[in-house]
Design an enzyme around this catalytic site. Sequence first.
Site, PDB file in Angstrom:
ATOM      1  N   HIS A 167      -2.733   9.653  14.972  1.00 17.59           N
ATOM      2  CA  HIS A 167      -2.367  10.932  14.351  1.00 17.59           C
ATOM      3  C   HIS A 167      -2.736  12.195  15.115  1.00 17.59           C
ATOM      4  O   HIS A 167      -2.370  13.291  14.695  1.00 17.59           O
ATOM      5  CB  HIS A 167      -2.915  11.033  12.922  1.00 17.59           C
ATOM      6  CG  HIS A 167      -2.556   9.883  12.036  1.00 17.59           C
ATOM      7  ND1 HIS A 167      -1.381   9.170  12.178  1.00 17.59           N
ATOM      8  CD2 HIS A 167      -3.202   9.305  10.994  1.00 17.59           C
ATOM      9  CE1 HIS A 167      -1.335   8.213  11.269  1.00 17.59           C
ATOM     10  NE2 HIS A 167      -2.422   8.266  10.537  1.00 17.59           N
TER      11      HIS A 167
ATOM     12  N   CYS B  11       1.778   6.904   0.359  1.00 18.42           N
ATOM     13  CA  CYS B  11       0.651   6.022   0.069  1.00 18.42           C
ATOM     14  C   CYS B  11      -0.196   6.540  -1.087  1.00 18.42           C
ATOM     15  O   CYS B  11      -0.750   7.624  -0.999  1.00 18.42           O
ATOM     16  CB  CYS B  11      -0.241   6.011   1.297  1.00 18.42           C
ATOM     17  SG  CYS B  11      -0.298   4.457   2.080  1.00 18.42           S
TER      18      CYS B  11
ATOM     19  N   GLU C  47      -1.098  -0.378  -5.642  1.00 18.26           N
ATOM     20  CA  GLU C  47       0.322  -0.365  -5.302  1.00 18.26           C
ATOM     21  C   GLU C  47       0.669  -1.400  -4.240  1.00 18.26           C
ATOM     22  O   GLU C  47      -0.162  -1.722  -3.400  1.00 18.26           O
ATOM     23  CB  GLU C  47       0.695   1.003  -4.713  1.00 18.26           C
ATOM     24  CG  GLU C  47       0.648   2.113  -5.704  1.00 18.26           C
ATOM     25  CD  GLU C  47       0.822   3.477  -5.033  1.00 18.26           C
ATOM     26  OE1 GLU C  47       1.549   3.553  -4.025  1.00 18.26           O
ATOM     27  OE2 GLU C  47       0.228   4.427  -5.535  1.00 18.26           O
TER      28      GLU C  47
ATOM     29  N   GLY D  20      -6.234   1.916   0.788  1.00 16.57           N
ATOM     30  CA  GLY D  20      -7.502   1.358   1.260  1.00 16.57           C
ATOM     31  C   GLY D  20      -7.595   1.224   2.760  1.00 16.57           C
ATOM     32  O   GLY D  20      -6.603   1.342   3.476  1.00 16.57           O
TER      33      GLY D  20
HETATM   34  N1  SAH Z   1      -6.575   2.828   6.098  1.00 15.75           N
HETATM   35  C1  SAH Z   1      -5.640   2.208   6.961  1.00 15.75           C
HETATM   36  C2  SAH Z   1      -4.429   1.613   6.265  1.00 15.75           C
HETATM   37  C3  SAH Z   1      -3.823   2.357   5.108  1.00 15.75           C
HETATM   38  S1  SAH Z   1      -2.943   3.835   5.448  1.00 15.75           S
HETATM   39  C4  SAH Z   1      -5.234   3.144   8.069  1.00 15.75           C
HETATM   40  O1  SAH Z   1      -5.715   4.263   8.093  1.00 15.75           O
HETATM   41  O2  SAH Z   1      -4.475   2.756   8.941  1.00 15.75           O
HETATM   42  C5  SAH Z   1      -1.486   3.305   6.232  1.00 15.75           C
HETATM   43  C6  SAH Z   1      -0.839   4.376   7.102  1.00 15.75           C
HETATM   44  O3  SAH Z   1      -0.185   5.362   6.299  1.00 15.75           O
HETATM   45  C7  SAH Z   1      -1.853   5.122   7.941  1.00 15.75           C
HETATM   46  O4  SAH Z   1      -1.362   5.309   9.234  1.00 15.75           O
HETATM   47  C8  SAH Z   1      -1.955   6.439   7.190  1.00 15.75           C
HETATM   48  O5  SAH Z   1      -2.469   7.425   8.014  1.00 15.75           O
HETATM   49  C9  SAH Z   1      -0.525   6.651   6.759  1.00 15.75           C
HETATM   50  N2  SAH Z   1      -0.312   7.634   5.707  1.00 15.75           N
HETATM   51  C10 SAH Z   1      -1.157   8.080   4.764  1.00 15.75           C
HETATM   52  N3  SAH Z   1      -0.583   9.030   4.002  1.00 15.75           N
HETATM   53  C11 SAH Z   1       0.679   9.175   4.457  1.00 15.75           C
HETATM   54  C12 SAH Z   1       1.780  10.001   4.075  1.00 15.75           C
HETATM   55  N4  SAH Z   1       1.687  10.845   3.064  1.00 15.75           N
HETATM   56  N5  SAH Z   1       2.917   9.890   4.782  1.00 15.75           N
HETATM   57  C13 SAH Z   1       3.039   9.020   5.804  1.00 15.75           C
HETATM   58  N6  SAH Z   1       2.044   8.207   6.200  1.00 15.75           N
HETATM   59  C14 SAH Z   1       0.874   8.286   5.531  1.00 15.75           C
END
Ligand code: SAH
Length: 339
Positions: A212, A329, A88, A155
């Site tokens: 987080h 995501c 995506e 990723g």
């Molecule tokens: N792996 C990397 C980058 C990809 S995730 C990282 O962890 O930063 C990008 C961001 O989206 C991260 O902060 C992740 O925790 C967040 N994320 C994942 N699922 C999500 C969701 N359902 N709602 C909002 N943010 C989300």
Amino acid sequence: MNIYNCSLQDLENYFIKKNEKKFKARQVFDWLYKKRVTSFEQMTNIKKELIFDLQQDFNMEHLKLIERQSDKDVYKYLFELPDKNTIEAVLMHHNYGYSLCVSSQVGCNMGCSFCESGRLRLVRNLLISEMVLQVLQVEADLNIRISHVVIMGIGEPFDNYDNVMKFIDIINSDLALAIGARHITVSTCGIIPKIKEFMNNNKQINLAISLHAPNDKLRSKLMKINKVYKLADLIDVIKEYINKTNRRVTFEYIMLKDINDSKECALELVDLLKGINCYVNLIPYNETSHLNYRKSTKDTILKFYDILKKNKINVTIRKEFGKNVSAACGQLRANNEEG
Ligand code: SAH
């Protein structure tokens, strides 16, 4: 090999090996990234024999567009790779320009409990070309220029470090897409050895850390990586990064209802981040049908925000995009895989 995997230097070496002038590489780059041709024949200042060689040695295969959903100010793309895996990319229209959220892997091994991408596990790293083409194809599809790239799609970019850094070099190069380093952000769940490597790259790329949670107990529940790299060590390396690069770090903090959104969590976060040159981005959680987490209420988010603000922590609340477009995501991909 796909030609979009090549750095300028790779192409220079290719031509040098053929006893050709290395400036040909610049010409090819110009055709690929400025003039945006879709076949080698269109490179009219390259002689016939060399076009033939290029055709033998490289391909220009694009990603297959499977689906595009759009909502106000957001376009979400599902692309199919040559091996049929899907990824995506999400384009967001901000007041400062267009920002593209790029995927760096097929699936993810980090296994964050709230994240849809991790549910499907890591299949493989993306090639440089597969990241470059996300940018090129979205630009072509909408006839726009992307000003900002965030590597925050599916990723963990630091789990595909070398390709991600080479991808950044290409989009940052003046001879290619010329997207300024300050307009490029890499987001990581906190792989400490790679953050150390990253701080030595001498580019002005932004670093975002998915935090987080303000303590180990909660963070380890939400993010498996915290069992390997503890919060205190992560904060230490971030301080080192800031000292070394003089750059501000972003901490992302997803607001999960009744999990990490209490007043106590906010105060603990203040203690953790006091004195660090950073800002906190509070992210309203995107709910997904497969996972049980719920998003914090607006009121809770605002209270959390106020506590940080009062305690002099720079903080913003992320604008919500695309509630109607499977915006979480990995959600589009997950829905597609499961039919
Ligand atoms: N792996 C990397 C980058 C990809 S995730 C990282 O962890 O930063 C990008 C961001 O989206 C991260 O902060 C992740 O925790 C967040 N994320 C994942 N699922 C999500 C969701 N359902 N709602 C909002 N943010 C989300």
